[in-house]
Structure formats: C-alpha cells, structure tokens
Design an enzyme around this catalytic site. Structure first.
Site, mmCIF file in Angstrom:
data_model
loop_
_atom_site.group_PDB
_atom_site.id
_atom_site.type_symbol
_atom_site.label_atom_id
_atom_site.label_comp_id
_atom_site.label_asym_id
_atom_site.label_seq_id
_atom_site.Cartn_x
_atom_site.Cartn_y
_atom_site.Cartn_z
ATOM 1 N N THR A 231 0.375 -11.367 2.061
ATOM 2 C CA THR A 231 -0.210 -11.253 0.738
ATOM 3 C C THR A 231 -1.420 -11.869 0.566
ATOM 4 O OG1 THR A 231 1.641 -12.917 -0.013
ATOM 5 C CG2 THR A 231 1.875 -10.954 -0.282
ATOM 6 N N GLN B 162 7.975 -8.481 10.829
ATOM 7 C CA GLN B 162 8.276 -7.229 9.522
ATOM 8 C C GLN B 162 7.088 -6.375 9.616
ATOM 9 O OE1 GLN B 162 10.896 -9.857 7.617
ATOM 10 N NE2 GLN B 162 12.162 -8.801 8.200
ATOM 11 N N ILE C 180 4.229 -4.133 8.967
ATOM 12 C CA ILE C 180 3.240 -2.604 9.540
ATOM 13 C C ILE C 180 1.320 -2.563 9.547
ATOM 14 C CG2 ILE C 180 5.277 -1.655 9.351
ATOM 15 C CD1 ILE C 180 4.306 -0.522 6.357
ATOM 16 N N ASP C 181 0.912 -3.798 9.131
ATOM 17 C CA ASP C 181 -0.459 -3.860 8.703
ATOM 18 C C ASP C 181 -1.437 -4.241 9.840
ATOM 19 O OD1 ASP C 181 -0.288 -6.970 9.035
ATOM 20 O OD2 ASP C 181 0.147 -6.859 7.494
ATOM 21 N N HIS D 8 9.290 -2.930 12.564
ATOM 22 C CA HIS D 8 9.299 -1.921 11.643
ATOM 23 C C HIS D 8 8.047 -1.334 11.861
ATOM 24 C CE1 HIS D 8 11.392 -4.880 8.568
ATOM 25 N NE2 HIS D 8 12.271 -3.988 9.280
ATOM 26 N N CYS E 264 5.787 14.539 21.093
ATOM 27 C CA CYS E 264 5.535 14.317 22.338
ATOM 28 C C CYS E 264 5.856 12.876 22.801
ATOM 29 C CB CYS E 264 4.665 15.194 23.181
ATOM 30 S SG CYS E 264 2.957 14.356 22.665
ATOM 31 N N CYS F 29 -0.019 17.482 16.282
ATOM 32 C CA CYS F 29 -0.310 17.032 17.293
ATOM 33 C C CYS F 29 -1.125 17.809 18.105
ATOM 34 C CB CYS F 29 1.282 16.358 18.354
ATOM 35 S SG CYS F 29 0.430 16.086 19.963
ATOM 36 N N CYS G 3 0.686 19.414 20.963
ATOM 37 C CA CYS G 3 1.700 19.424 21.153
ATOM 38 C C CYS G 3 1.702 21.122 19.785
ATOM 39 C CB CYS G 3 2.791 19.152 21.781
ATOM 40 S SG CYS G 3 3.425 18.417 20.486
ATOM 41 N N SER H 291 9.181 -14.580 5.279
ATOM 42 C CA SER H 291 10.025 -13.982 5.172
ATOM 43 C C SER H 291 11.393 -14.509 4.453
ATOM 44 C CB SER H 291 10.300 -13.395 6.611
ATOM 45 O OG SER H 291 12.045 -12.463 6.872
#
Ligand SMILES: [Zn+2]
Length: 250
Positions: free
Chosen positions: A33, A106, A108-109, A126, A137, A159, A162, A200
C-alpha cells in the site's frame, strides 16, 4: 504502547536479524500500500466496487471473460509503473547479505521481483500480474507483451502457440492455490530460523498457516503489521506499525 518496551523490542529484533542466517519473509497487501497498490480486499478496494469474476465464469462465459480483461487493462498502467518501496528493499538487503533464503507473498504486484529478488526464492501464493499464462498449454509470457497494446475490440487475447485462452497468471476467485507453491512455502517455513511477516492480517488460509509452522518448528517469529493478527500472541516480536515507519525507527 509503552515506548521503552518498544525500544527493547527493536533491540531484540535487530539482534535477531544479526544472529539469524536463514530468514524467510512473508508479506501481504500492507507492504505494497506504501507503493500505492490498493489493498484489493479492504473497504473501498477494487472488490468493493466490482463483483469479482470467478474462475469458472472466466472459462465458460465470454462476457465475463471480456469484463475480466477490461478491468486488467484499466489497472495495467498502475501495475506496470508501481515501484518497490523501502519494505521491499529491506528484504532485498537481507538477500544481498545472504541471509534471506525465501520470500512467500500473498501479493500479485510483482514488487519483490522488481526489487531484484530472484524468482527461484519467491513463492507467489496468489500468482503474479507480471505474467500471462495460456490456460491450455501453460505457455507463460510477460504481461507487457499482451497488455501494452491490447485492443479488446479485436476480442480477448489468445495464445500464439495453441490458440488457447490467455489469462493473467494470478489465482482467481474460485481457483485453488498451486500445490507446488504450498509445498515450497511449507519447506521454507520448516527451513528458516527467523520468519518476518510484513503487512499481512494472517487471516487468509492456508497462507496464514506458514508463520505458525515456522514458529512451531523453532524459528523466531516477527510480525510487522498495522492491524492486529491472530498470531500476535505466538510471535516473539510484534510491531503494529506501517513498515515504512518501522524501518525509519530502526
Ligand atoms: Zn497455449
């Protein structure tokens, strides 16, 4: 809080850092943050405004899939431009001193990777917004390659190898965490002599179980978090502060 106690605690924390040789970090939204990454689950966060798209819906519903990509596209510039802050650099510093053996997050940045931590010591529980994966694939590519010039009027991205569906490589609502990530996090928790939790709330399971695994295995446990956590009583040192403020003190 009694300030002399805090000073005593800070002394203890510093000495633990000096003494310990196998440190593992565990981080949540609170560390980011301060880099202006919104805490998605908090009040006023993204999910307050938008109903999340569940993984099943992404797979089966074309409109939901489009909506999902539209939101990612809106957030992309801030994800792309976010830079690591002092908290991330603190862990990078421990890595440079050859003390940090792993970092479980945790978030995802991708800010720990941006700070220079190598991918092989990271566990992104995550997933990460910095990658896009083909759900058919398994081909993984950097998000820039998909999102920088994404034109959704041409349809959602597919993709190149594929023709399968592409999706940012994050764990969506309704999708389980990866077994290999959980294994790696467990192994790190059992290998460390000090675990440092930053930002967290330690309420999301099974992620929040790792600090307790470390503690029960004999590691020291430090928690630096603005709000109280269910593991505060198990920790050796607890600092209810923002990481930036805490680092200014030490
Ligand atoms: Zn593919």
């Amino acid at each position: 809080m009694n300030y002399s106690d805090t000073d005593e605690q800070i002394k203890g924390f510093k000495s633990a850092i000096n003494r310990c040789k196998r440190i593992v970090g565990f981080t949540g939204a609170g560390i980011s943050t301060e880099s202006d990454i919104p805490d998605y689950r908090s009040k006023g966060g993204i999910w307050d405004k938008f109903k999340p798209v569940y993984f099943e819906e992404f797979l089966s519903d074309e409109k939901k899939r489009f909506l999902y990509w539209q939101r990612k596209q809106e957030l992309w510039e801030s994800i792309r431009n976010a830079i690591p802050n002092k908290g991330h650099m603190f862990f990078k510093g421990l890595y440079d001193e050859r003390k940090l053996i792993g970092l479980v997050t945790q978030n995802i940045d991708g800010l720990h990777e941006k700070s220079g931590l190598p991918k092989d010591i990271m566990v992104n529980l995550h997933g990460t917004n910095l990658e896009v994966i083909c759900l058919t694939c398994g081909f993984i590519l950097p998000s820039e390659e998909v999102l920088d010039d994404l034109d959704l009027e041409q349809g959602v991205p597919l993709c190149q190898k594929c023709g399968g569906l592409l999706k940012p490589n994050t764990i969506s609502f309704g999708q389980s965490l990866r077994e290999e990530d959980l294994d790696k996090a467990r192994t790190l928790s059992l290998s460390c002599d000090l675990m440092i939790v930053v930002g967290s709330t330690l309420v999301v399971q099974p992620a929040a179980s790792f600090p307790l695994i470390a503690k029960k295995n004999g590691a020291l446990l430090v928690i630096i978090s603005l709000s109280e956590t269910p593991l505060d009583n198990d920790a050796d040192y607890v600092f209810h502060q923002k990481m930036g403020d805490f680092l200014n003190r030490i």
